[in-house]
Enzyme design. Structure first.
Site, mmCIF file in Angstrom:
data_model
loop_
_atom_site.group_PDB
_atom_site.id
_atom_site.type_symbol
_atom_site.label_atom_id
_atom_site.label_comp_id
_atom_site.label_asym_id
_atom_site.label_seq_id
_atom_site.Cartn_x
_atom_site.Cartn_y
_atom_site.Cartn_z
ATOM 1 N N ARG A 172 26.272 -1.723 11.281
ATOM 2 C CA ARG A 172 27.137 -1.170 12.321
ATOM 3 C C ARG A 172 28.150 -2.194 12.827
ATOM 4 N NH1 ARG A 172 25.153 3.010 15.854
ATOM 5 N NH2 ARG A 172 25.737 1.814 17.679
ATOM 6 N N ARG A 176 34.638 -9.964 10.416
ATOM 7 C CA ARG A 176 36.086 -10.057 10.167
ATOM 8 C C ARG A 176 36.533 -11.489 10.017
ATOM 9 N NH1 ARG A 176 37.011 -7.311 15.221
ATOM 10 N NH2 ARG A 176 36.813 -5.075 14.794
ATOM 11 N N ARG A 249 12.878 4.120 21.494
ATOM 12 C CA ARG A 249 12.996 2.905 22.284
ATOM 13 C C ARG A 249 13.543 3.313 23.636
ATOM 14 N NH1 ARG A 249 10.402 -1.279 21.148
ATOM 15 N NH2 ARG A 249 11.947 -2.694 22.055
ATOM 16 N N ARG A 280 20.930 -7.840 27.339
ATOM 17 C CA ARG A 280 22.305 -8.104 27.770
ATOM 18 C C ARG A 280 22.483 -7.875 29.256
ATOM 19 N NH1 ARG A 280 25.469 -3.065 24.741
ATOM 20 N NH2 ARG A 280 24.377 -1.444 25.856
ATOM 21 N N GLU A 301 19.497 -5.437 30.958
ATOM 22 C CA GLU A 301 18.846 -4.423 30.125
ATOM 23 C C GLU A 301 17.628 -5.014 29.414
ATOM 24 O OE1 GLU A 301 21.606 -2.520 27.460
ATOM 25 O OE2 GLU A 301 22.892 -1.865 29.113
ATOM 26 N N TYR A 349 20.678 9.016 16.054
ATOM 27 C CA TYR A 349 21.436 8.049 16.841
ATOM 28 C C TYR A 349 22.909 8.464 16.880
ATOM 29 C CZ TYR A 349 22.644 3.305 18.338
ATOM 30 O OH TYR A 349 23.076 2.221 19.039
ATOM 31 N N ASP A 351 26.543 8.376 18.611
ATOM 32 C CA ASP A 351 27.458 7.888 19.631
ATOM 33 C C ASP A 351 28.136 9.103 20.254
ATOM 34 O OD1 ASP A 351 27.209 5.128 19.742
ATOM 35 O OD2 ASP A 351 28.444 4.813 17.960
HETATM 36 P P1 FAD Z 1 21.538 13.263 26.744
HETATM 37 O O1 FAD Z 1 22.648 12.572 27.434
HETATM 38 O O2 FAD Z 1 20.241 12.560 26.566
HETATM 39 O O3 FAD Z 1 21.284 14.629 27.492
HETATM 40 C C1 FAD Z 1 20.107 15.375 27.386
HETATM 41 C C2 FAD Z 1 19.858 16.021 28.741
HETATM 42 O O4 FAD Z 1 18.770 16.933 28.619
HETATM 43 C C3 FAD Z 1 19.471 15.015 29.813
HETATM 44 O O5 FAD Z 1 20.297 15.176 30.960
HETATM 45 C C4 FAD Z 1 18.025 15.351 30.108
HETATM 46 O O6 FAD Z 1 17.671 15.131 31.459
HETATM 47 C C5 FAD Z 1 17.978 16.827 29.760
HETATM 48 N N1 FAD Z 1 16.628 17.287 29.443
HETATM 49 C C6 FAD Z 1 15.776 16.756 28.534
HETATM 50 N N2 FAD Z 1 14.615 17.427 28.550
HETATM 51 C C7 FAD Z 1 14.735 18.407 29.472
HETATM 52 C C8 FAD Z 1 13.853 19.413 29.958
HETATM 53 N N3 FAD Z 1 12.610 19.526 29.507
HETATM 54 N N4 FAD Z 1 14.297 20.254 30.923
HETATM 55 C C9 FAD Z 1 15.555 20.128 31.430
HETATM 56 N N5 FAD Z 1 16.418 19.183 31.007
HETATM 57 C C10 FAD Z 1 16.020 18.328 30.045
HETATM 58 N N6 FAD Z 1 27.703 6.221 22.770
HETATM 59 C C11 FAD Z 1 28.948 5.731 22.597
HETATM 60 O O7 FAD Z 1 29.800 6.412 22.002
HETATM 61 N N7 FAD Z 1 29.298 4.504 23.086
HETATM 62 C C12 FAD Z 1 28.423 3.704 23.755
HETATM 63 O O8 FAD Z 1 28.795 2.609 24.187
HETATM 64 C C13 FAD Z 1 27.090 4.190 23.946
HETATM 65 N N8 FAD Z 1 26.180 3.437 24.576
HETATM 66 C C14 FAD Z 1 24.912 3.922 24.763
HETATM 67 C C15 FAD Z 1 24.001 3.136 25.445
HETATM 68 C C16 FAD Z 1 22.704 3.611 25.658
HETATM 69 C C17 FAD Z 1 21.719 2.756 26.393
HETATM 70 C C18 FAD Z 1 22.340 4.898 25.168
HETATM 71 C C19 FAD Z 1 20.950 5.415 25.389
HETATM 72 C C20 FAD Z 1 23.252 5.672 24.497
HETATM 73 C C21 FAD Z 1 24.544 5.204 24.275
HETATM 74 N N9 FAD Z 1 25.505 5.988 23.632
HETATM 75 C C22 FAD Z 1 26.766 5.496 23.435
HETATM 76 C C23 FAD Z 1 25.181 7.350 23.133
HETATM 77 C C24 FAD Z 1 25.465 8.466 24.150
HETATM 78 O O9 FAD Z 1 24.706 8.240 25.313
HETATM 79 C C25 FAD Z 1 25.090 9.805 23.511
HETATM 80 O O10 FAD Z 1 25.907 10.063 22.386
HETATM 81 C C26 FAD Z 1 25.222 11.022 24.441
HETATM 82 O O11 FAD Z 1 24.873 10.752 25.750
HETATM 83 C C27 FAD Z 1 24.332 12.127 23.889
HETATM 84 O O12 FAD Z 1 24.417 13.273 24.690
HETATM 85 P P2 FAD Z 1 23.269 14.364 24.621
HETATM 86 O O13 FAD Z 1 23.763 15.516 25.456
HETATM 87 O O14 FAD Z 1 22.888 14.626 23.237
HETATM 88 O O15 FAD Z 1 21.966 13.692 25.273
HETATM 89 N N1 UDP Z 2 23.089 -7.112 17.046
HETATM 90 C C1 UDP Z 2 22.731 -8.452 17.025
HETATM 91 N N2 UDP Z 2 23.284 -9.308 17.932
HETATM 92 C C2 UDP Z 2 24.167 -8.903 18.863
HETATM 93 C C3 UDP Z 2 24.539 -7.536 18.885
HETATM 94 C C4 UDP Z 2 23.985 -6.679 17.970
HETATM 95 O O1 UDP Z 2 21.928 -8.851 16.209
HETATM 96 O O2 UDP Z 2 24.613 -9.733 19.673
HETATM 97 C C5 UDP Z 2 22.467 -6.218 16.064
HETATM 98 C C6 UDP Z 2 21.208 -5.527 16.621
HETATM 99 O O3 UDP Z 2 20.281 -5.420 15.577
HETATM 100 C C7 UDP Z 2 21.704 -4.165 17.009
HETATM 101 C C8 UDP Z 2 22.736 -3.912 15.910
HETATM 102 O O4 UDP Z 2 23.332 -5.185 15.682
HETATM 103 O O5 UDP Z 2 20.687 -3.210 16.995
HETATM 104 C C9 UDP Z 2 23.787 -2.905 16.275
HETATM 105 O O6 UDP Z 2 24.476 -3.356 17.421
HETATM 106 P P1 UDP Z 2 25.131 -2.355 18.425
HETATM 107 O O7 UDP Z 2 25.825 -3.127 19.474
HETATM 108 O O8 UDP Z 2 25.886 -1.347 17.649
HETATM 109 O O9 UDP Z 2 23.835 -1.709 19.055
HETATM 110 P P2 UDP Z 2 23.615 -0.539 20.087
HETATM 111 O O10 UDP Z 2 23.266 -1.213 21.380
HETATM 112 O O11 UDP Z 2 24.869 0.290 20.162
HETATM 113 O O12 UDP Z 2 22.475 0.144 19.478
#
Ligand code: FAD
Ligand code: UDP
Length: 368
Positions: A172, A176, A249, A280, A301, A349, A351
């Protein structure tokens, strides 16, 4: 049947479908067990700063259709993610680029110097068909970068050593040979001005939403309340874990308001040393350019294995879990009126841009 659709979850996936189906004149009920809308992209304004309550969210995509779609709901700023990595008392730029290489090796100035260094290291450790993340990482960037910037961070993030993780995770990250600290290669990138919650508010405007409402508290009733259900919670829970529990996780966020204007000078700082317990620190105000607050808010985190009661964040897409998921997926085909979507419903997974794409795909199927 009181509704055409019951949508379980006000995250990005559920909210897009609610918005689009509402526009088509469908009668919709949306429920969420949390006390707010937005799922994991929820942002909350605290001390004048939009806090990403469930971890840093940076929107990035190469898909123009997705970018245009999301821009209907918000104007995006021109934030470019450029994380810093701290390893012991050393500081590096991410992703792995000329800034990283020239800091690591004093005699590296030009791309040819970095290529030579990495090639030398690769020669020593090269594996023909990398079977795990360690082998893959060393093949990509050599041993030194693996040791300082990947090994500890990845072990903390996934709770396993790099030898026990699949190679694809590390692919991922861009590598560069230019002086370019942009973490993503995508064409479009930014943070919505005013926060992500505003996007969801617009999507759900005029639609019946019940918060603090868990589908499983009244499953039988909800199964009969609408002609179709769009379910975005964990698929294994829906089927009462009959084929076993899927692993996730989770992350604990330790958020603090600090009485300083600027704490770390960057939105994202990764701590790549295994000894530092968090992965981080996010400093939320740096995602925006117009915050005037004289305080700042940071979140540490901590990543760990999910247990019941925790928020499931990252699906663990290894062989064992994929096999379990496939059984649930097969079972779900028996009832086409229940659509499983989003990160948890599809155990994938995604985004945010993938989530938009998936939601629009489902919408198309529902329309046809
Ligand atoms: P969710 O946002 O999980 O929504 C599911 C909803 O269903 C929740 O509100 C939950 O409460 C509800 N629900 C579940 N079970 C029930 C139940 N039994 N009854 C009622 N409600 C329920 N994407 C990016 O593009 N860029 C990023 O930088 C990025 N960073 C991330 C960092 C983290 C820590 C995480 C976890 C994800 C990240 N993502 C990122 C991904 C992004 O969060 C997801 O793509 C997006 O939020 C998915 O939306 P969703 O609706 O599928 O899920
Ligand atoms: N990663 C790493 N060092 C860093 C950042 C990322 O080794 O400083 C690795 C780590 O295994 C991570 C993967 O690269 O799971 C993908 O990184 P990304 O930032 O896309 O992870 P995300 O938090 O979005 O899952």
């Amino acid at each position: 049947m009181n509704y055409d659709y019951l949508i379980v979850g006000t995250g990005l996936f559920g909210s897009i479908l609610a918005y689009e189906l509402n526009r088509m004149g469908k009668k919709i009920l949306v429920i969420d067990k949390r006390n707010h809308i937005g799922g994991n992209i929820f942002t909350e304004k605290i001390e004048g700063i939009n806090v990403h309550k469930y971890g840093a969210h940076i929107f990035h995509t190469s898909n123009k259709e997705v970018w245009n779609y999301i821009n209907q709901f918000a104007e995006f700023n021109n934030y470019i993610n450029s994380p810093i990595a701290i390893y012991k008392d050393e500081l590096y730029n991410l992703p792995f680029n000329m800034n990283t290489f020239s800091k690591l090796w004093e005699d590296v100035i030009y791309p040819k110097d970095a290529i030579k260094k990495i090639e030398e290291e690769k020669k020593e450790y090269y594996v023909e068909n990398p079977k795990n993340l360690e082998e893959q990482a060393i093949n990509l960037v050599g041993y030194t970068i693996y040791d300082k910037l990947i090994k500890g961070y990845t072990a903390k993030q996934w709770g396993k050593t790099c030898k026990d993780l699949p190679p694809f995770i590390i692919k991922r990250l861009p590598v560069r040979f230019t002086y370019n600290n942009n973490y993503f290669n995508d064409r479009y990138q930014g943070i919505p001005i005013g926060g992500y919650t505003k996007i969801i508010e617009k999507m759900l405007d005029g639609i019946e939403v019940r918060l603090n409402t868990d589908f499983f508290d009244n499953k039988d009733e909800y199964l009969n309340i609408a002609k179709k259900i769009i379910y975005t919670g964990p698929i294994d829970q829906f089927y009462d874990y009959k084929f076993g529990q899927l692993e996730y996780r989770t992350i604990s966020f330790e958020t603090e308001v600090l009485n300083v204007d600027n704490y770390q000078g960057n939105a994202v700082v990764n701590f790549t040393d295994y000894e530092v317990p968090y992965t981080r620190i996010i400093e939320h105000k740096h995602f925006e350019f117009n915050t005037t607050s004289d305080k700042t808010i940071i979140s540490k985190e901590y990543s760990r294995l999910w247990k019941p009661g925790d928020e499931p964040y990252y699906p663990v897409n290894d062989e064992k879990n994929t096999n379990i998921f496939n059984k649930y997926k097969e079972l779900s085909k028996q009832n086409p009126n229940i659509i499983f979507g989003g990160r948890l419903g599809q155990y994938c997974y995604f985004d945010m841009d993938d989530t938009v794409e998936e939601a629009l795909k489902v919408l198309k199927e529902l329309r046809d």
